[in-house]
Design an enzyme around this catalytic site. Structure first.
Site, PDB file in Angstrom:
ATOM      1  N   TYR A   1       0.827  -1.208   0.000  1.00 56.67           N
ATOM      2  CA  TYR A   1       0.000   0.000   0.000  1.00 56.67           C
ATOM      3  C   TYR A   1       0.856   1.249   0.000  1.00 56.67           C
ATOM      4  CZ  TYR A   1      -3.892  -3.082   1.415  1.00 56.67           C
ATOM      5  OH  TYR A   1      -4.836  -4.075   1.482  1.00 56.67           O
TER       6      TYR A   1
ATOM      7  N   LEU B   1     -18.031  -2.581   1.212  1.00 56.23           N
ATOM      8  CA  LEU B   1     -18.875  -1.662   0.442  1.00 56.23           C
ATOM      9  C   LEU B   1     -18.665  -1.857  -1.059  1.00 56.23           C
ATOM     10  CD1 LEU B   1     -18.460   1.594   2.579  1.00 56.23           C
ATOM     11  CD2 LEU B   1     -20.237  -0.169   2.735  1.00 56.23           C
TER      12      LEU B   1
ATOM     13  N   GLY C   1     -16.975   0.825  -3.016  1.00 59.10           N
ATOM     14  CA  GLY C   1     -17.780   2.038  -3.134  1.00 59.10           C
ATOM     15  C   GLY C   1     -19.058   1.859  -3.924  1.00 59.10           C
TER      16      GLY C   1
ATOM     17  N   LYS D   1     -22.711   5.829  -5.162  1.00 64.46           N
ATOM     18  CA  LYS D   1     -22.101   7.019  -5.767  1.00 64.46           C
ATOM     19  C   LYS D   1     -21.724   6.827  -7.237  1.00 64.46           C
ATOM     20  CE  LYS D   1     -17.399   6.075  -4.022  1.00 64.46           C
ATOM     21  NZ  LYS D   1     -16.350   6.592  -3.094  1.00 64.46           N
TER      22      LYS D   1
END
Length: 344
Positions: free
Chosen positions: A53, A235, A238, A243
């Site tokens: 990351y 999620l 996203g 969204k």
């Protein structure tokens, strides 16, 4: 926040875990510091990171930068002892050619500890199997026929022995998996028990309303063998926030940066998402809160790893901590799942 035990380790973690893969790129250090403060205040004691990351994109030259942000916060806040911190070593890839073995495991652990500015890590995970994985949409063409089981087992034993040395040296407390299969998980557990080596405490696999591969074989392994699920992308990168519906691509969002949400962007995914959004509206529940609350209703232990690009996003998510789903909502979720199975 609810608490659960990490495998059979006795380590207590919150059932929500703060993911940090955007730290140092989409999320600057100041905002990351605010997020970690907010998470602890909300009762979240579990933070997850990885040597590769930040993401979006993953670059060799930035590998480890998210770990450095956590290390800077530990030093500034003095709250290292309040956090159960997890990181990961890459499997075989361009980021770590050859993957992990006894030597590279110990070397990577030392580098991670240096970046985190700590002398021990609570959970060190194998980011994906050296032999390959069916995760990240590779399930559609998965072919294990070229795997050499004897070589796989030898590598597992060597890696477990390295983990054992690290545990005895006080450098790590527990060992975990990520992006693994039922067969792989059982091999790790069986070999650890046979040779008296560290037992896998957890498995970090994708799991959400839109991705339910874990529900069958892996849930059985997880439950009966006490290998706690750390669900990533609860999620669905996203999608479940709504969204991205109707062609929307918010500026600075993951979709704007990588184009396909790691293979999750499909017409079927948007149709399934709309069904869940409509269900949330019908029952007056925020869709983010519904997706997270659903994880708590599953019949096996889960600590759900979520990421927030900003402190504002995190505040919105944390506001749903007390949301619980009725049996009626759960039945309607199952009905949608039957109508929209495996949408990506």
């Amino acid at each position: 926040m609810n608490m659960l035990q990490l495998g059979r380790t006795g380590i207590e973690v919150s059932d929500w875990c703060l993911g940090t893969m955007t730290y140092s790129r989409q999320t600057d250090q100041d905002d990351a510091f605010r997020q970690m403060d907010m998470a602890l205040e909300a009762g979240i004691n579990f933070f997850d990171v990885a040597e590769m990351y930040p993401v979006n994109p993953v670059l060799k030259e930035t590998m480890g930068d998210s770990e450095k942000v956590l290390g800077n916060w530990f030093t500034k806040s003095g709250r290292r002892s309040d956090v159960v911190v997890a990181s990961k070593i890459c499997g075989d890839s361009g980021f770590r050619p050859g993957g992990y073995n006894g030597k590279s495991f110990e070397e990577a652990l030392d580098v991670t500890l240096s970046r985190l500015q700590t002398d021990y890590i609570d959970l060190f995970q194998l980011h994906w199997p050296n032999r390959g994985s069916y995760h990240f949409r590779q399930n559609w063409g998965f072919d294990p026929s070229k795997q050499d089981a004897a070589k796989v087992e030898a590598n597992m034993i060597e890696t477990l022995e390295a983990a054992d040395r690290a545990v005895k040296a006080g450098k790590m407390r527990a060992l975990g998996l990520s992006n693994e299969s039922a067969w792989g998980t059982m091999k790790w557990v069986t070999l650890a028990e046979k040779h008296g080596l560290p037992r896998m405490a957890s498995i970090q696999n994708e799991y959400s309303l839109l991705c339910r591969l874990f529900d069958t074989d892996m849930s059985e392994v997880s439950l009966h063998e006490d290998v706690t699920l750390l669900s990533y992308s609860p999620l669905a990168a996203g999608l479940l926030t709504g969204k991205y519906q109707n062609g929307a691509v918010p500026e600075g969002s993951r979709l704007s940066l990588n184009g396909d949400l790691g293979g999750r962007k499909t017409d079927r995914a948007f149709a399934a998402t709309q069904a869940y959004l409509d269900l949330a509206t019908k029952h007056g529940i925020d869709p983010v809160h519904m997706a997270m609350a659903w994880q708590r209703r599953r019949p096996f232990p889960i600590s759900a790893i979520f990421g927030a690009t900003s402190a504002e996003q995190l505040a919105h998510l944390l506001a749903g901590d007390q949301v619980s789903l009725s049996d009626e909502v759960m039945k309607e979720i199952d009905a949608i799942h039957r109508q929209h199975p495996m949408p990506y």
